[in-house]
Design a protein around this motif. Structure first.
Motif, PDB file in Angstrom:
ATOM      1  N   ASP A 154      59.032 -12.795  45.663  1.00 40.05           N
ATOM      2  CA  ASP A 154      59.477 -13.634  46.780  1.00 40.05           C
ATOM      3  C   ASP A 154      60.971 -13.922  46.724  1.00 40.05           C
ATOM      4  O   ASP A 154      61.485 -14.746  47.491  1.00 40.05           O
ATOM      5  CB  ASP A 154      58.707 -14.950  46.801  1.00 40.05           C
ATOM      6  CG  ASP A 154      58.811 -15.713  45.483  1.00 40.05           C
ATOM      7  OD1 ASP A 154      59.385 -15.169  44.515  1.00 40.05           O
ATOM      8  OD2 ASP A 154      58.313 -16.860  45.429  1.00 40.05           O
ATOM      9  N   ASP A 155      61.698 -13.239  45.850  1.00 39.96           N
ATOM     10  CA  ASP A 155      63.125 -13.478  45.648  1.00 39.96           C
ATOM     11  C   ASP A 155      63.913 -12.277  46.167  1.00 39.96           C
ATOM     12  O   ASP A 155      63.804 -11.165  45.630  1.00 39.96           O
ATOM     13  CB  ASP A 155      63.400 -13.698  44.155  1.00 39.96           C
ATOM     14  CG  ASP A 155      64.830 -14.137  43.863  1.00 39.96           C
ATOM     15  OD1 ASP A 155      65.723 -13.864  44.691  1.00 39.96           O
ATOM     16  OD2 ASP A 155      65.059 -14.731  42.794  1.00 39.96           O
ATOM     17  N   GLU A 156      64.723 -12.486  47.209  1.00 39.84           N
ATOM     18  CA  GLU A 156      65.504 -11.401  47.792  1.00 39.84           C
ATOM     19  C   GLU A 156      66.472 -10.797  46.779  1.00 39.84           C
ATOM     20  O   GLU A 156      66.716  -9.575  46.786  1.00 39.84           O
ATOM     21  CB  GLU A 156      66.275 -11.903  49.013  1.00 39.84           C
ATOM     22  CG  GLU A 156      67.200 -10.876  49.663  1.00 39.84           C
ATOM     23  CD  GLU A 156      66.475  -9.664  50.229  1.00 39.84           C
ATOM     24  OE1 GLU A 156      67.129  -8.620  50.420  1.00 39.84           O
ATOM     25  OE2 GLU A 156      65.249  -9.769  50.495  1.00 39.84           O
ATOM     26  N   ALA A 157      67.021 -11.619  45.888  1.00 38.63           N
ATOM     27  CA  ALA A 157      67.945 -11.103  44.875  1.00 38.63           C
ATOM     28  C   ALA A 157      67.246 -10.112  43.952  1.00 38.63           C
ATOM     29  O   ALA A 157      67.843  -9.117  43.523  1.00 38.63           O
ATOM     30  CB  ALA A 157      68.548 -12.254  44.068  1.00 38.63           C
ATOM     31  N   VAL A 158      65.984 -10.367  43.643  1.00 35.66           N
ATOM     32  CA  VAL A 158      65.225  -9.445  42.794  1.00 35.66           C
ATOM     33  C   VAL A 158      64.967  -8.135  43.535  1.00 35.66           C
ATOM     34  O   VAL A 158      65.050  -7.046  42.956  1.00 35.66           O
ATOM     35  CB  VAL A 158      63.911 -10.093  42.328  1.00 35.66           C
ATOM     36  CG1 VAL A 158      63.044  -9.094  41.567  1.00 35.66           C
ATOM     37  CG2 VAL A 158      64.213 -11.296  41.434  1.00 35.66           C
ATOM     38  N   PHE A 159      64.664  -8.222  44.826  1.00 35.96           N
ATOM     39  CA  PHE A 159      64.509  -6.991  45.607  1.00 35.96           C
ATOM     40  C   PHE A 159      65.782  -6.154  45.564  1.00 35.96           C
ATOM     41  O   PHE A 159      65.736  -4.931  45.411  1.00 35.96           O
ATOM     42  CB  PHE A 159      64.146  -7.295  47.065  1.00 35.96           C
ATOM     43  CG  PHE A 159      64.117  -6.062  47.923  1.00 35.96           C
ATOM     44  CD1 PHE A 159      63.035  -5.209  47.894  1.00 35.96           C
ATOM     45  CD2 PHE A 159      65.210  -5.734  48.731  1.00 35.96           C
ATOM     46  CE1 PHE A 159      63.023  -4.037  48.663  1.00 35.96           C
ATOM     47  CE2 PHE A 159      65.211  -4.577  49.495  1.00 35.96           C
ATOM     48  CZ  PHE A 159      64.110  -3.728  49.463  1.00 35.96           C
ATOM     49  N   GLN A 160      66.932  -6.798  45.702  1.00 33.12           N
ATOM     50  CA  GLN A 160      68.190  -6.063  45.683  1.00 33.12           C
ATOM     51  C   GLN A 160      68.428  -5.414  44.322  1.00 33.12           C
ATOM     52  O   GLN A 160      69.000  -4.319  44.237  1.00 33.12           O
ATOM     53  CB  GLN A 160      69.342  -6.991  46.062  1.00 33.12           C
ATOM     54  CG  GLN A 160      69.306  -7.481  47.499  1.00 33.12           C
ATOM     55  CD  GLN A 160      69.316  -6.352  48.519  1.00 33.12           C
ATOM     56  OE1 GLN A 160      69.944  -5.310  48.310  1.00 33.12           O
ATOM     57  NE2 GLN A 160      68.624  -6.558  49.636  1.00 33.12           N
ATOM     58  N   LYS A 161      68.000  -6.073  43.255  1.00 33.56           N
ATOM     59  CA  LYS A 161      68.110  -5.454  41.922  1.00 33.56           C
ATOM     60  C   LYS A 161      67.244  -4.201  41.842  1.00 33.56           C
ATOM     61  O   LYS A 161      67.665  -3.169  41.302  1.00 33.56           O
ATOM     62  CB  LYS A 161      67.688  -6.450  40.845  1.00 33.56           C
ATOM     63  CG  LYS A 161      68.620  -7.632  40.665  1.00 33.56           C
ATOM     64  CD  LYS A 161      68.085  -8.604  39.621  1.00 33.56           C
ATOM     65  CE  LYS A 161      68.971  -9.842  39.499  1.00 33.56           C
ATOM     66  NZ  LYS A 161      68.469 -10.791  38.473  1.00 33.56           N
TER      67      LYS A 161
END
Length: 600
Positions: A385-392
């Motif tokens: 649920d974390d957009e920053a993790v998706f970007q990683k």
């Protein structure tokens, strides 16, 4: 968040330097190896980067200060007097006092370099687990997050003639919002685990290319060559001398030149014919050579087609655990041993779990005719649920694909393993699948899914399956549930008309431990699981491949049974010391006779 975590976060936030796009086919470029002995300082309190107020210390270890003889200067560290370890290599397997260490560690070495006029220089890092900052001559070159992907730092402006001083900060602290997240079933080997070098290129250079056969006719090589720093209209040529093929094009305003090359007489790459051609790419003053095979892979209903023909993938999973010596795989000898076992198993396919492996693996697979499933470590319960993790995750996929899109052996990009079936997860991974298909539409997208059960029926209906080209699934009947004999009663319900690969099955056995086939941990018990699993899985009509878990035992901190596991996951068909277990022969025979999976 603890003060130490906060300090690490501040110390590793992207600063003035950023890693460049991975240099296309870096392993065939002019380079100066920085492999060898590096001085190290373990720094669990991050004292070499931050002062006691948690501000970046301008006199940190990256300056590599030395108190002059007779000086009264206060310098509380010394790389020169500190111990050394080998690069490439993790620190855990090289120093007993670092075996269980997780945290920041500094590397330092000096090297001589002669800049070439009109050229650029890049510090190339094959992998640094997990967060890293690269300094050259006391100046930040770039920082990077991700423990298994290749990256390059542009050091043209800070490298100098003569002696240079490289200092690299690597922190393998597990992170809740990392890729992977806090908990894994493999060892968290820290450090500069793969090759380090200085790569030299012209000012304008080929940094990315994609050359592949068209699926429709397999008679045209199509794609592009991208030239970093090129002016619009720069001439690009691609030639394959052995096949008497040449094409030219010019770059557009973005530096990309489209390639379309008729190629009706190519010998197509396949497991039985791993034909590689020498390909020469030229753009301005840059010349790049690569060894490439040409083939197509696609899905037709529930079939996987290689070069237009159905194929069964007889495979095995592999961790990047070095045979015999332990630690990370990073030598030609490691790769030769692993693939020697793969060939002995009669396999034509490997799943490189659960993260991108050393480039030596894909290069060897190209030469040997072994097909590859390549994966990023979106593993278990990452923060979906974390957009920053998706970007990683997206960044790691980008680096993985950019490095390996020239490898004919790689046919599957895997976006995840054993993730929870939630709406947030499905949305996250559907975006990942869409990105991969847009970034590399020439290959197939997969993931290893969990299976649910109702009585004696196993059901594959995870909604993520809709976004995948090929569905992988993991099952461990006989080990984590029921008995091996229970598999005789299992039926399967599949919600998708797509190819299936059983991406994991098996059980643990300690090499040399013998007993009844009903006695857990014995070689006989593991072999019994394989015998029943093969019969069960063959009842799935659309099963197109298998990668049992796993080729070789590997170190894992969560496997602690004394006298049996001793810190190793023992599901290998071979021990970490090269002892083949009985289950190896079971699978070897199944693959020899074509007895696992169906082509049609």
């Amino acid at each position: 968040m603890s003060a130490q975590d906060e300090a690490r976060g501040k110390g590793l936030d992207p600063g003035a330097g950023h890693p460049s796009t991975v240099l296309a086919d870096f392993d065939h470029r002019q380079s100066l190896s920085l492999n060898g002995d590096w001085h190290i300082i373990a720094d669990p309190y991050v004292a070499g980067l931050l002062d006691f107020h948690m501000h970046v210390n301008p006199n940190g270890y990256f300056n590599d200060q030395v108190a002059a003889p007779g000086s009264n200067a206060l310098v509380e560290y010394s790389f020169e007097k500190s111990p050394t370890i080998k690069v490439p290599g993790d620190w855990n397997s090289q120093k007993e006092w670092l075996r269980m260490y997780e945290g920041p560690l500094w590397y330092e070495r000096k090297f001589d370099y002669t800049p070439q006029p009109g050229h650029r220089a890049f510090l190339h890092i094959g992998a640094a687990n997990y967060k890293s900052r690269m300094f050259l001559n006391g100046k930040l070159a770039c920082d990077h997050e991700g423990g298994f992907t290749t990256f390059d730092c542009d050091v043209t402006g800070i490298i100098k003639p003569g002696s240079n001083d490289a200092v690299i900060y690597v922190d393998d602290t597990r992170m809740a919002d990392g890729i992977p997240t806090l908990k894994t079933d493999w060892y968290n080997y820290g450090g500069l685990t793969r090759d380090v070098s200085i790569i030299t290129t012209p000012q304008a250079f080929i940094d990315d290319f994609d050359l592949h056969l068209d699926r429709a006719t397999r008679s045209v090589i199509e794609g592009y060559v991208h030239v970093e720093g090129a002016q619009a209209g720069t001439r690009v040529s691609v030639s394959i001398p052995e096949a008497r093929l040449t094409a030219t094009a010019t770059t557009d305003a973005t530096g990309k030149a489209p390639i379309n090359l008729p190629a009706k007489n190519l010998s197509l790459w396949a497991p039985g014919n791993p034909k590689l051609y020498k390909v020469t790419l030229k753009a301005g003053n840059d010349t790049l050579e690569d060894d490439m095979g040409f083939r197509t892979v696609e899905v037709q209903g529930s079939k996987i087609l290689l070069n237009g023909k159905p194929i069964v993938l007889h495979g095995i999973c592999i961790h990047a655990e070095a045979p015999y010596r332990g630690g990370r795989v990073n030598t030609d000898a490691d790769v030769a041993t692993l693939f020697g076992w793969v060939k002995d198993l009669n396999a034509n396919f490997v799943r490189l779990a659960h993260y991108p492996h050393d480039v030596r693996m894909e290069r060897a697979a190209d030469k040997l005719g072994i097909l590859v499933w390549s994966e990023v470590p979106v593993y278990w319960a990452v923060h979906f649920d974390d957009e920053a993790v998706f970007q990683k995750s997206k960044k790691q996929l980008t680096e993985e694909i950019t490095r390996d899109r020239d490898k004919a052996s790689v046919i599957l990009w895997s976006i995840a393993n054993e993730t929870p079936n939630t709406e947030a997860r499905t949305a996250f991974l559907t975006r990942s699948a869409e990105f991969v298909k847009s970034f590399d539409p020439t290959r197939l997208v997969t993931a290893a899914l969990l299976v649910r059960g109702e009585g004696n029926t196993k059901i594959i209906d995870d909604k993520l399956g809709s976004a995948l080209d090929v569905i992988g699934f993991n099952e461990y009947i006989g080990w984590y549930e029921k008995t091996p004999e229970a598999m005789d009663q299992i039926t399967w319900k599949i919600a998708f008309d797509k190819p299936l690969i059983v991406s994991e099955f098996g059980g643990e056995a300690k090499a040399g431990l013998h007993g009844s086939e009903h006695e857990r941990w014995t070689e006989e018990y593991e072999a019994n699981i394989y015998n029943h699993a093969i019969a069960m899985l063959n009842r799935i009509p659309q099963l197109r491949g298998s990668t049992p878990w796993i080729l070789m035992d590997f170190r894992s901190p969560v496997r602690q049974l004394p006298g049996i596991q001793d810190g190793y996951n023992r599901k290998g068909l071979i021990s970490d010391q090269g002892e083949k277990k009985l289950a190896f022969g079971v699978l070897q025979n199944a693959y020899k006779t074509g007895g696992l999976g169906h082509a049609d």
